[in-house]
Design a protein around this motif. Sequence first.
Motif, short mmCIF file in Angstrom:
data_model
loop_
_atom_site.label_atom_id
_atom_site.label_comp_id
_atom_site.label_asym_id
_atom_site.label_seq_id
_atom_site.Cartn_x
_atom_site.Cartn_y
_atom_site.Cartn_z
N VAL A 1 -14.35 24.52 9.53
CA VAL A 1 -15.26 25.55 9.27
C VAL A 1 -15.04 25.73 7.97
O VAL A 1 -14.08 25.67 7.38
CB VAL A 1 -15.31 26.86 10.29
CG1 VAL A 1 -15.75 26.57 11.53
CG2 VAL A 1 -13.66 27.35 10.15
N SER A 2 -15.74 26.49 7.11
CA SER A 2 -15.81 26.76 5.91
C SER A 2 -14.38 27.69 5.53
O SER A 2 -14.41 28.52 6.39
CB SER A 2 -17.03 27.77 5.51
OG SER A 2 -16.95 28.21 4.22
N GLY A 3 -13.66 27.37 4.61
CA GLY A 3 -12.67 28.08 4.17
C GLY A 3 -11.24 27.70 4.78
O GLY A 3 -10.26 28.24 4.55
N THR A 4 -11.59 26.59 5.54
CA THR A 4 -10.38 26.29 6.27
C THR A 4 -9.14 25.46 5.41
O THR A 4 -8.24 24.95 5.86
CB THR A 4 -10.48 25.32 7.63
OG1 THR A 4 -11.53 24.45 7.16
CG2 THR A 4 -10.72 26.17 8.87
N GLY A 5 -9.72 24.82 4.37
CA GLY A 5 -8.87 24.19 3.58
C GLY A 5 -9.04 22.68 3.35
O GLY A 5 -8.31 21.80 2.86
N LYS A 6 -10.42 22.04 3.57
CA LYS A 6 -10.76 20.82 3.64
C LYS A 6 -10.64 20.33 2.28
O LYS A 6 -9.99 19.21 1.83
CB LYS A 6 -12.15 20.63 4.22
CG LYS A 6 -12.35 21.25 5.79
CD LYS A 6 -13.64 20.81 6.14
CE LYS A 6 -14.73 21.62 5.54
NZ LYS A 6 -14.68 23.05 5.70
N SER A 7 -11.24 21.09 1.38
CA SER A 7 -11.17 20.62 -0.23
C SER A 7 -9.97 20.74 -0.80
O SER A 7 -9.67 19.73 -1.41
CB SER A 7 -12.19 21.44 -1.04
OG SER A 7 -13.42 21.46 -0.45
N THR A 8 -9.28 21.57 -0.32
CA THR A 8 -7.86 21.72 -0.82
C THR A 8 -6.94 20.54 -0.16
O THR A 8 -6.35 19.80 -1.09
CB THR A 8 -7.27 22.99 -0.17
OG1 THR A 8 -7.92 24.15 -0.62
CG2 THR A 8 -5.54 23.43 -0.74
N LEU A 9 -7.05 20.17 0.80
CA LEU A 9 -6.36 19.03 1.50
C LEU A 9 -6.99 17.54 0.65
O LEU A 9 -5.94 16.86 0.20
CB LEU A 9 -6.78 18.64 2.83
CG LEU A 9 -5.99 17.33 3.56
CD1 LEU A 9 -4.54 17.36 3.48
CD2 LEU A 9 -6.44 17.40 4.87
N PHE B 1 -16.79 14.77 -5.55
CA PHE B 1 -16.58 16.20 -5.31
C PHE B 1 -17.65 16.74 -4.47
O PHE B 1 -18.73 16.31 -4.48
CB PHE B 1 -16.39 16.92 -6.82
CG PHE B 1 -15.30 16.47 -7.42
CD1 PHE B 1 -14.01 16.98 -7.33
CD2 PHE B 1 -15.22 15.24 -8.48
CE1 PHE B 1 -12.74 16.89 -7.97
CE2 PHE B 1 -14.16 14.93 -9.18
CZ PHE B 1 -12.97 15.69 -9.06
N GLN B 2 -17.15 17.90 -3.88
CA GLN B 2 -18.16 18.84 -3.16
C GLN B 2 -19.42 19.26 -4.07
O GLN B 2 -20.47 19.28 -3.62
CB GLN B 2 -17.57 19.98 -2.69
CG GLN B 2 -18.31 20.77 -1.53
CD GLN B 2 -17.57 21.70 -0.91
OE1 GLN B 2 -16.48 22.09 -1.15
NE2 GLN B 2 -18.23 22.47 0.11
N PHE B 3 -19.01 19.61 -5.19
CA PHE B 3 -20.26 19.96 -6.18
C PHE B 3 -19.69 19.17 -7.33
O PHE B 3 -19.25 19.13 -8.45
CB PHE B 3 -19.98 21.34 -6.65
CG PHE B 3 -19.84 22.09 -5.47
CD1 PHE B 3 -20.97 22.47 -4.69
CD2 PHE B 3 -18.65 22.75 -5.07
CE1 PHE B 3 -20.93 23.40 -3.66
CE2 PHE B 3 -18.64 23.77 -3.85
CZ PHE B 3 -19.73 23.75 -3.07
#
Length: 231
Positions: free
Chosen positions: A43-51, A93-95
């Motif tokens: 879900v949003s905010g769980t850290g996927k991009s961070t990982l 990247f996501q964006f």
Amino acid sequence: MNEPLLVAQGLKKTFASPTREVEVLKGVDLTVRPGESICILGVSGTGKSTLLHILGTLDVPTDGTVQFEGKDVFGLSPVDLAEFRNRRIGFVFQFHYLLPEFTALENVMMPALIARTPAAKAKKRAEALLERVGVAHRLTHKPGELSGGEQQRVAIARALMMSPALLLADEPTGNLDPETARTVHELILSLNEKENLTLIVVSHNPELANFMDSAYRLSSGVLVPEKQLQP
Ligand SMILES: Nc1ncnc2c1ncn2[C@@H]1O[C@H](COP(=O)(O)OP(=O)(O)OP(=O)(O)O)[C@@H](O)[C@H]1O
Ligand SMILES: [Mg+2]
């Protein structure tokens, strides 16, 4: 044989400021074999991009290690790390972060120019990649003059410019209509199948996830293997 391409062990990431602390990753382990395709859900905010940023060496973990072909990447000097990232890792990247003042062609050429590839050679390859992602008719357009789907495809071409061993893609079709999303999925999957490009993709799209070798869910700061995806 078939040594892992990437091994992440005990990855932790805490974002701290003087007033607050966010513990995002709490011990992520992941082994990725050459040619494997992995989907990461959550879900949003769980850290996927961070990982993904840490796996791509764009950010450092608070704790834990990332080994690439047996080498501890965060043990490299800043110069060696930058060169390693440029040559071995493609990041979507996501964006999508295209450089706004450069054309589509120049954006795709950029990683090769940074690696001091002669401009003529870089241009030829960039043109071929843009043709492959279906944006050959927009070579001289700047990102602001491209549609969202076109920008995303230029970002994929840029990520492929250096023929990376590993492609990390953060919701590459998150903002696209279903038809364009399908074209981008087919492109990514064909790179995996035909060229053995190893993939780690953050995506909520079941159509894409179902075509990948394995899926994990990032939940409460750890990666959990996802049960059978939808048939
Ligand atoms: N630089 C930062 N400083 C402080 N907190 C941060 C920073 N970057 C991310 N976070 C926090 O870490 C958490 C995880 O962010 P991240 O972008 O990795 O989530 P995500 O799973 O990719 O979400 P989404 O699906 O919405 O893209 C969020 O709660 C976010 O607020
Ligand atoms: Mg994200």
